[in-house]
Design a protein around this motif. Structure first.
Motif, PDB file in Angstrom:
ATOM      1  N   LEU A  93       0.853  -1.194   0.000  1.00 53.55           N
ATOM      2  CA  LEU A  93       0.000   0.000   0.000  1.00 53.55           C
ATOM      3  C   LEU A  93       0.881   1.233   0.000  1.00 53.55           C
ATOM      4  O   LEU A  93       0.465   2.307   0.412  1.00 53.55           O
ATOM      5  CB  LEU A  93      -0.920   0.010   1.216  1.00 53.55           C
TER       6      LEU A  93
ATOM      7  N   VAL B 239      -1.601  -8.576   5.680  1.00 55.45           N
ATOM      8  CA  VAL B 239      -2.119  -7.314   6.157  1.00 55.45           C
ATOM      9  C   VAL B 239      -1.041  -6.479   6.851  1.00 55.45           C
ATOM     10  O   VAL B 239      -0.966  -5.270   6.688  1.00 55.45           O
ATOM     11  CB  VAL B 239      -3.251  -7.620   7.138  1.00 55.45           C
TER      12      VAL B 239
ATOM     13  N   SER C 230       1.034  -4.754   4.409  1.00 54.23           N
ATOM     14  CA  SER C 230       0.295  -3.651   3.797  1.00 54.23           C
ATOM     15  C   SER C 230       0.328  -2.429   4.698  1.00 54.23           C
ATOM     16  O   SER C 230       0.576  -1.313   4.253  1.00 54.23           O
ATOM     17  CB  SER C 230      -1.155  -4.063   3.548  1.00 54.23           C
ATOM     18  N   ILE C 231       0.090  -2.647   5.986  1.00 57.62           N
ATOM     19  CA  ILE C 231       0.070  -1.515   6.906  1.00 57.62           C
ATOM     20  C   ILE C 231       1.456  -0.904   7.019  1.00 57.62           C
ATOM     21  O   ILE C 231       1.619   0.306   7.068  1.00 57.62           O
ATOM     22  CB  ILE C 231      -0.472  -1.966   8.275  1.00 57.62           C
TER      23      ILE C 231
ATOM     24  N   PHE D  16     -10.483  -5.054  13.751  1.00 59.12           N
ATOM     25  CA  PHE D  16      -9.279  -5.612  13.129  1.00 59.12           C
ATOM     26  C   PHE D  16      -8.643  -6.659  14.044  1.00 59.12           C
ATOM     27  O   PHE D  16      -8.365  -7.784  13.636  1.00 59.12           O
ATOM     28  CB  PHE D  16      -8.298  -4.478  12.825  1.00 59.12           C
TER      29      PHE D  16
ATOM     30  N   ILE E 155     -10.127  -5.579   8.007  1.00 58.87           N
ATOM     31  CA  ILE E 155      -9.471  -4.285   7.841  1.00 58.87           C
ATOM     32  C   ILE E 155     -10.495  -3.295   7.375  1.00 58.87           C
ATOM     33  O   ILE E 155     -10.938  -3.346   6.230  1.00 58.87           O
ATOM     34  CB  ILE E 155      -8.366  -4.379   6.804  1.00 58.87           C
TER      35      ILE E 155
ATOM     36  N   PRO F 288      -8.945 -10.688   3.848  1.00 60.06           N
ATOM     37  CA  PRO F 288      -8.797  -9.372   4.487  1.00 60.06           C
ATOM     38  C   PRO F 288      -8.386  -8.277   3.505  1.00 60.06           C
ATOM     39  O   PRO F 288      -8.809  -7.147   3.646  1.00 60.06           O
ATOM     40  CB  PRO F 288      -7.706  -9.603   5.542  1.00 60.06           C
ATOM     41  N   LEU F 289      -7.596  -8.633   2.508  1.00 57.01           N
ATOM     42  CA  LEU F 289      -7.118  -7.579   1.618  1.00 57.01           C
ATOM     43  C   LEU F 289      -8.234  -7.051   0.737  1.00 57.01           C
ATOM     44  O   LEU F 289      -8.312  -5.867   0.450  1.00 57.01           O
ATOM     45  CB  LEU F 289      -5.951  -8.108   0.783  1.00 57.01           C
TER      46      LEU F 289
ATOM     47  N   LEU G 274     -10.232  -4.680   2.669  1.00 58.73           N
ATOM     48  CA  LEU G 274      -9.561  -3.384   2.718  1.00 58.73           C
ATOM     49  C   LEU G 274     -10.010  -2.507   1.544  1.00 58.73           C
ATOM     50  O   LEU G 274     -10.376  -1.352   1.714  1.00 58.73           O
ATOM     51  CB  LEU G 274      -8.059  -3.640   2.679  1.00 58.73           C
TER      52      LEU G 274
ATOM     53  N   PHE H 254      -4.163   2.366  12.870  1.00 62.59           N
ATOM     54  CA  PHE H 254      -3.604   1.071  12.487  1.00 62.59           C
ATOM     55  C   PHE H 254      -2.242   0.861  13.142  1.00 62.59           C
ATOM     56  O   PHE H 254      -1.920  -0.223  13.618  1.00 62.59           O
ATOM     57  CB  PHE H 254      -3.464   0.964  10.964  1.00 62.59           C
ATOM     58  N   MET H 255      -1.444   1.935  13.165  1.00 67.46           N
ATOM     59  CA  MET H 255      -0.121   1.801  13.758  1.00 67.46           C
ATOM     60  C   MET H 255      -0.232   1.453  15.242  1.00 67.46           C
ATOM     61  O   MET H 255       0.528   0.638  15.749  1.00 67.46           O
ATOM     62  CB  MET H 255       0.673   3.110  13.601  1.00 67.46           C
TER      63      MET H 255
ATOM     64  N   VAL I  36      -1.250  -2.269  15.548  1.00 63.85           N
ATOM     65  CA  VAL I  36      -0.182  -3.188  15.166  1.00 63.85           C
ATOM     66  C   VAL I  36       0.966  -3.112  16.174  1.00 63.85           C
ATOM     67  O   VAL I  36       1.547  -4.122  16.570  1.00 63.85           O
ATOM     68  CB  VAL I  36       0.311  -2.863  13.743  1.00 63.85           C
TER      69      VAL I  36
END
Lengths: 367, 245, 520, 413
Positions: A78, A162, A165-166, C249, C255, C318-319, C322, C454-455, C458
């Motif tokens: 991405l 995923v 991607s992130i 998520f 996502i 999942p993609l 997205l 998201f960061m 994760v």
């Protein structure tokens, strides 16, 4: 035994695609010529069409590079827009250096934005960009090196799917923020504009447009041939194997990190080249190109066309962008619904994209 | 062929406080066919993971000849000549049977080598030979995704053969096979052993009996009993573990 | 002007001598900015309490001037003449405008005049105002006020104001006392006063420097705490934005790129609630608290619709999800833009969320940020409780861990999926309520938060709410600590790059699930 | 007939779309309408500011048509959405000029969008009216700038802050969004402040990204900077979305206009509509127009706007006024030139005068910029500005600032 010895015969479908592609390329190649026709001719094509098609061709190369990474190696990046933008910036730096003393302030070396931001000398990383070969080298090396570093760290740590991607999204986002800073020496938000010439050829003339158009077309055809050839080798099959069952491929002795890295770096370089040809055609490069939304859009072109087919990437890039160009004028308030709706419909009903649709229709007829 | 032996000594693997392997020691001699049995959770799959580099042991030594496997990653171990067949057959669905075996065929594995690679007559012969061996010649150009379960098992075994490994690790090869297929598989594994070492993990005692070789029983991560099938079947500790609960 | 003079002459016999000065000063309020400021100063110096309502009126824009120059004062619906107190017709009168200079004078004068106010809050504000206006004439007033004052917090302020006023005195001893008193504080303003005095009093430089050094010691500690608070506050915003994502998520593996748009919908719900309740007297002050359930429901309903309508067809991919949700996000954003307009919408803050709160050590925290910090922890607590202790939470965990077995045990997995997704979306909506208090309520609101969210998820570790909490707070604090050195943008870039490297080291985040289960 | 395969058609689909586009080209009838291009973002980050300008142009088109059009021809607006995407601005500009053949274009907000379309307008000899205050340092024969140049906004505002009425500031904080307008403006201001005896030690300069929302740290640092014993003021070139959280933080940290006034160059009525202004009363903005201006021209403008938009909450602001003024000047120039041909109108626009809503008669100067009044307004509790200072006459624009030393050896022409 003979059945095992021969490779499978090319299907009629494949032949069809090949003929279609050749016709499409010929038609594209005719556009600048039709542009030269007198304006009242029925076959006259306006400058607008030529320039907008030139832009789409660059997008198509970006889509192609993304398809190599995503459709074949299973790396859903991405952040591919970042490679595209870096290539664009490298080209932009070359174009800025070529302006020379023709800037508004008449400074012999410094670009205008540096003059009014109070720079007294050229930052070190700007040196060398006055040379075209050096700039072209950077167009490929910079995106390639970034892909190498990010890819190496990610693939080595087995970051996939995923998470990858992130991660790539964060990469392009961080670059966008960084390039927005004026202190970086890349012109901040305004980026680079007001280019004058390339290879001694003044930009903004029909002939320059035609030259850039053909250069893009050559790049497109070249990348298509390269990707097609590559995916037909055993390497292409290894990529597919990695995409579908990476750990199995590892137990077969394939160092998947290296294989993915190779594809990712190659793909980033292609994206960089696409960006480099994009910039002189649109006349501007700025950090907005790094925006995560742009990269997602590129992924969507591939998804709409049909991933893992190469042709699908081209089809998607051309059709989505044509639709966008048309709708932003025809329905300025509603085009986001149309485009958003298209993305939803394609993911829901056409998991294999437009290519898959043609396939299905064809099978339906054959049966 | 100068064989190397597989040597596990005091291997322990701990996941979140759970000891999947507990001080496991095991030696497989060159050319030996070894069956490994044990109830669920005995650590059979973890042992394979440790040998093939998927899992790093918490402590202990794993050696293949004089190579320390605990320091190597999966592809390197695979290229040393250790092949693995998974419990659930994993083949590359989008590739044809032919291509699956082509990928497994012993050849340089780097990206550039793969790009330069082209199908020589010799290689094609070898692929044909393997396909014949596993009975998939007819399906050579079908994508592996459309094969039946049994055929996928065969294809995976074929890939293992094409890899030409020195040591084969085979995880439950006959799960879901018919009796005839099971017999055929047993015969084939026996045939392979001798040239190569083979470690078979299996639940099916009949199959293990058909192999007729040395058997190791794992329980809670360590060796419970070792010997001939008759010996282990009469071992009270084994009976206890298998029947006692 | 002549008319005014005549008016004054007419009024003069009616009032005493002391009132002469008062009445003399009044017309100046209707003059230019400089005249207004001067008149205000004079009224403040007189100490006549009758000036208070007039000055307040000027400050609030309730002082009107007729074309003939007569000053009128508006109190609610009643309009009276300033000079006579007689009812007057406001027709043709324009409210008097003031500028910052006048405002400054008003603050000083009102401060001085209200030092004797019976209301402690007014006295506190007066002490603050006098502290800022600091003039020698205030010293006796402050001393008198201090003699009467019993409340310690007002005394504290008065003493500070006295110290500041003394700095303006020509008397060396008074200055010394002032310096000593100011040096005891941890106030940046006091430091400013001292610095200012240092330039004009070279003789006292030594003492002033010592006082400044003493303030600086306390200020360092105070700034450390303030930076920590600001970091936690940024963390709380990240936490709110990421919490919904941690559910959709982290738990479901979906996502949702439209997550930011659900946050935005929550903010717009707050706006709609505010407008709907505006004219209902009993409910209007409660519109913000009431928006919390409303935003939850709106976002949850949209989430449920999205899940049932679209996402459920894509489980295990999942993609693709997205891409699909990216398209949905585009459409939601444009729908809101067309429905509400592209412009920002105003969501006002209730009084209890405005201003600053002073904690021990002089640490200043803004009320809205403090509330949002508390609120984010409460939302986290409720989320954890919902997952741990309710039937729905149990079913949700069961479906996450083993869908087939959960289904075999009679759990309607489809319903659980929809509820889980609605739950996560609802939390996003709640985040929107909080963000409406610090950010724009515009269609673009959510876009700015999606990547950060998201960061956080994760970084913290997918599937772990504790990880989300620790992740958000760590990122917030690190960001704020870097900011003074690196600048806002680079701080953010550093944090992003650091996360990228961190993920390489620990692909599963801070609070990783270990063992076999995590390998899949 | 040989039936082409579907896949072949597929490959052609994208191309087909490209080829059919020229068919849209209009046929020029005798009384063909005059086409007005509208190039403002209707989606993306800039939509928040630019949609109001689109509405203003549409309002003017409708109004002009109600007066019988121009030269006996009807006006027709062509609206496109460049979606806050700068390369798309260039593409759309080309489309407006080549496909739709517009006679004039009103558009752009950000400098980068203008820079992006500038080469297109120059190449195709189009005409663009740009209505937003900007950093100057530019001149194009194809662009008319109806917003302020730095000398018509920034410098008078800072002079005001340093005056007795403005509080007599001796220390200045320059806060801005990190892009070219704030950077250039602040460079000009620094030169100006230095020339007034304010040294670099008394100037704090800090930049934030677009859409920055967490202002806690910066506002705290501003407070610390202000407590150094000298009267301090903030000069804000913060753009767009970032203003709402900035002002909220300012209010919450108790920074009152009496203590540290903040003068903004990008905050107008439209931006204030999204903020509760009560804690901000007394902070300032410098513009060339405020909605609260008392003038017959402004009353007419506001009435027109309300009649068009039919929403009492919608305000007018400076860029809208600049669009309005620019449109009227263009219309006057067309009427005077008796044609819409770009070259003729270009010469005819220069020297046009218009009684602008700002209450002054503004004039188009040969440098393609306007002479405009400068006004400073204080924020009021109702979201409007109270004009506390204005220039007695209009100020001619200096697009090349005298405070940028490099302009001394700039190439002319």
């Amino acid at each position: 035994m003979s059945i095992a010895l021969t490779a499978p015969p090319p299907s009629r479908m494949r032949l069809g695609i090949r003929t279609g592609l050749i016709i499409a390329v010929l038609l594209l190649a005719a556009l600048p010529i039709l542009n030269m026709l007198p304006r009242d001719s029925a076959f006259h094509v306006s400058d607008f069409i030529v320039s907008v098609t030139g832009k789409w061709i660059c997008y198509a190369v970006l889509a192609l590079s993304l398809d190599l990474a995503w459709g074949y190696a299973g790396i859903l990046s991405l952040g591919h827009g970042a490679f595209f933008a870096l290539g664009g910036y490298a080209m932009g730096m070359h174009l800025m250096r070529l302006i020379g003393p023709r800037g508004a302030y008449g400074h012999p070396v410094l670009p205008d934005f540096m003059v009014f931001l109070g720079y007294t000398e050229l930052p070190w990383f700007w040196h060398g960009f006055q040379s075209f070969p050096y700039a072209m080298l950077m167009v490929m090396l910079v995106p390639g090196a970034l892909a190498l570093v990010v890819g190496f760290l990610a693939f080595r740590s087995r970051i996939t799917g995923v998470y990858l991607s992130i991660l790539t999204q964060a990469m392009t986002y961080a670059l966008m923020l960084a390039f927005f800073r004026n202190d970086m020496g890349f012109g901040g938000n305004n980026g680079f504009t007001d280019f004058k010439e390339l290879l001694g050829m003044p930009l903004g003339t029909p002939s320059a447009r035609a030259v850039l158009f053909y250069a893009s077309l050559v790049l497109l055809v070249g990348s298509m041939l390269l990707c097609a050839a590559l995916t037909r080798t055993k390497y292409g099959r290894v990529l597919t194997a990695i995409r579908d069952a990476e750990s199995r491929a590892r137990f077969l002795g394939y160092d998947t990190t290296r294989h993915k890295l190779f594809a990712f770096v190659l793909s980033a370089m292609l994206a960089g080249l696409a960006g480099a040809l994009y910039v002189p055609q649109v006349g501007i490069i700025n950090p907005g190109e790094f925006s995560p939304g742009n990269s997602i859009e590129a992924v969507i072109w591939v998804a709409v066309g049909g991933r893992g087919t190469l042709v699908g990437a081209l089809l998607g890039a051309f059709s989505v962008n044509a639709l966008k160009t048309w709708l932003t004028s025809a329905a300025p308030d509603l085009w986001l619904f149309a485009l958003g709706g298209l993305f939803v419909a394609v993911t829901l009903f056409l998991p294999r994209g437009l290519i898959g649709l043609f396939d299905r229709v064809k099978k339906g007829r054959g049966a | 062929m100068k064989g190397r032996s597989l040597y596990l000594d005091g291997v322990t693997v701990v996941f979140d406080g759970f000891r999947a392997l507990n001080n496991l020691s095991l030696v497989v001699e060159p050319g030996e066919l070894r069956a490994i049995i044990g109830p669920n959770g005995a650590g059979k799959t973890t042992m394979m993971d440790v040998i093939t580099g998927k899992t790093r042991p918490t402590s202990g030594t794993v050696r293949f000849g004089d190579m320390d496997l605990t320091r190597l990653d999966e592809p390197t171990i695979a290229n040393l000549g250790i092949g693995r067949k998974f419990q659930k057959p994993t083949v590359f669905d989008d590739l044809t049977v032919f291509e699956n075996i082509e990928l497994a065929l012993k050849a340089p594995r780097g990206p550039i080598a793969c790009i330069k690679w082209h199908l020589t007559g010799e290689a094609a012969d070898r692929i044909g030979q393997v396909m014949t061996e596993v009975g998939l010649v007819e399906r050579a150009h079908d994508p592996a995704g459309i094969l039946s379960h049994g055929q996928r098992q065969w294809l995976e075994i074929g890939m293992l053969l094409a890899q030409d490994p020195e040591l084969l690790l085979v995880d439950e090869p006959v799960a879901g096979m018919t009796d005839a297929e099971t017999e055929h598989t047993a015969a084939m594994l026996v045939g392979i052993a001798g040239k190569r070492s083979v470690v078979v993990v299996e639940h099916d005692l009949e199959f293990v009996r058909a192999l007729g070789r040395r058997v190791t029983v794992l329980h809670e991560g360590s060796v419970l009993s070792e010997g001939s099938i008759d010996h282990v079947q009469n071992d009270p500790r084994v009976i206890e573990v298998y029947l006692g609960r | 002007m002549r008319f005014l003079l005549v008016l004054l002459l007419l009024l003069a016999p009616l009032t005493g001598r002391a009132q002469d000065a008062f009445s003399d000063a009044l017309p100046g309020l209707g003059g230019g900015f400089a005249q207004q400021a001067e008149a205000t100063d004079r009224l403040g110096a007189l100490g006549d309490p009758r000036a208070v309502p007039i000055l307040r009126a000027l400050s609030d824009g309730r002082l009107l001037k007729r074309p003939d120059g007569t000053l009128l004062i508006r109190e609610g619906d009643r309009v009276t003449e300033v000079a006579t107190g007689a009812a007057a017709d406001p027709a043709g009168a324009e409210p008097l405008r003031i500028n910052n200079r006048v405002r400054q004078a008003l603050r000083g004068a009102l401060g001085r005049l209200s030092l004797v106010s019976p209301d402690p809050a007014e006295r506190l504000a007066a002490a603050e105002a006098v502290f800022r206006s600091r003039s020698v004439e205030n010293i006796p007033l402050l001393e008198a006020a201090l003699a009467r004052e019993t409340l310690s917090r007002v005394r504290e302020r008065l003493e500070l104001a006295l110290a500041a006023s003394r700095m303006a005195s020509p008397d060396e001893a008074a200055k010394r006392a002032g310096i000593a008193a100011l040096g005891e504080t941890s106030s940046a303003e006091a430091r400013g006063i001292l610095l200012e005095a240092r330039a004009t009093n070279p003789a006292l430089a030594g003492e002033i420097d010592a006082a400044i050094a003493s303030i600086d010691r306390r200020l360092t500690i105070r700034h450390a705490f303030e930076t920590l608070f600001q970091g936690l506050s940024l963390g709380s915003v990240l936490l709110l934005a990421a919490l919904g994502l941690a559910v959709t998520f982290g738990v479901m593996g979906v996502i949702n790129m439209a997550h930011g748009e659900f946050v935005m919908l929550g903010a717009y719900t707050t706006f709609v609630m505010q407008e709907a309740l505006r004219d209902i007297p009993g409910l209007a002050p409660w519109s913000l608290p009431l928006s919390v359930p409303a935003a939850f429901l709106v976002a949850a309903a949209c989430g449920a619709a999205l899940e049932r309508g679209l996402i459920r067809h894509l489980y295990g991919r999942p993609l693709e999800t997205l891409l699909l949700t990216f398209g949905v996000g585009m459409m939601i954003q444009q729908a809101v833009r067309l429905g509400f307009g592209a412009q920002n919408r105003e969501v006002s803050s209730p009084p209890w969320m405005q201003g600053t709160l002073e904690l021990p050590l002089g640490v200043m925290v803004t009320q809205n940020r403090l509330w949002i910090l508390v609120f984010s922890l409460a939302v986290l607590g409720l989320t954890v409780a919902a997952i741990r202790f309710t039937r729905f939470g149990l079913e949700m965990r069961a479906v996450t861990q083993n869908r087939r077995i959960a289904s075999a045990m009679g759990i309607r997995t489809g319903r659980v999926d929809a509820l889980t997704f609605a739950f996560g979306s609802g939390i996003a909506g709640i985040a929107g309520v909080a963000l409406s208090q610090i950010d724009n309520v515009s269609p673009n609101l959510g876009t700015g938060y999606i990547i950060d969210s998201f960061m956080v998820v994760v970084f913290g570790g997918v599937g772990s709410l504790a990880g989300t909490l620790v992740g958000a707070m760590t990122l917030g604090v690190v960001n704020k600590m870097l900011e003074p050195f690196a600048g806002v943008v680079l701080a953010k870039v550093f944090v992003l790059v650091a996360i990228m490297f961190f993920i390489q080291r620990r692909p599963r985040g801070l609070f990783a699930l270990k063992g076999r289960a995590a390998e899949q | 007939m040989t039936r082409p395969t579907l896949t072949r058609r597929a490959a052609l689909a994208g191309l087909g779309a490209a080829l059919t586009a020229p068919a849209i080209r209009p046929s020029m009838a005798q009384s063909a309408p005059i086409k007005i291009g509208v190039l403002h973002s209707l989606s993306g980050t800039m939509a928040i500011s630019e949609t109001a300008l689109r509405d203003t142009v549409l309002m003017m088109v409708e109004y002009q048509n109600s007066k019988g059009g121009l030269l006996g021809r009807r006006l027709e607006a062509v609206v496109v959405d460049p979606a806050s995407n700068w390369p798309l601005f260039a593409e759309k500009a080309r489309e407006l000029l080549q496909v739709h053949k517009v006679d004039v274009t009103f558009g752009c907000w950000t400098s980068v969008s203008r820079k992006s379309v500038l080469p297109v307008f120059e190449e195709l000899n189009g005409m663009l009216f740009y209505p937003v205050q900007y950093e100057g340092e530019e001149e194009s024969r194809n662009i008319f700038y109806t917003g302020a140049a730095p000398n018509q906004q920034a410098i008078p505002a800072v002079e005001y802050l340093m005056s007795a009425d403005g509080g007599g500031a001796q220390r200045i904080v320059l806060l801005g969004t990190d892009y070219v307008y704030p950077r250039t403006t602040n460079r000009i201001l620094r030169g100006f402040l230095n020339s007034k005896g304010i040294g670099n030690a008394d100037i704090m300069e800090e930049y934030t990204p677009f859409g920055h929302s967490d202002w806690q740290g910066i506002v705290t640092r501003v407070k610390a900077f202000a407590n150094q014993g000298k009267k301090t003021a903030i000069v804000s070139t913060i753009n767009g979305d970032a203003n709402v959280p900035f002002y909220r933080e300012l209010g919450n940290q108790g920074i009152k206009a009496e203590d540290i006034p903040c003068v903004a160059f990008s905050v107008g009525e439209e931006e204030l509509a999204g903020i509760d202004t009560r804690p901000l009363v007394g902070h300032l903005a410098a513009w060339n127009y405020f909605m609260s201006v008392q003038s017959p021209a402004n009353t007419e403008f506001k009435n027109l706007w309300q009649a068009y938009i039919k929403n009492p909450r919608r305000v007018t602001n400076d860029p809208m006024e600049a669009t309005y003024t620019g449109f009227n000047m263009w219309a006057q120039a067309v009427a005077a030139a008796r044609t819409t041909a770009v070259d003729a109108v270009r010469t005819s626009v220069i020297g046009q005068e218009f009684a602008a809503p700002a209450g002054y008669t503004e004039k188009m100067l040969p440098n393609h910029h306007l002479s405009k009044p400068v006004m400073i307004g204080e924020v009021q509790a109702d979201g409007q500005f109270n004009i506390v200072w204005k220039t007695p006459t209009v100020v001619p624009a200096e697009n090349w600032s005298q405070f940028i030393p490099e302009n001394a050896n700039r190439r002319r022409g």
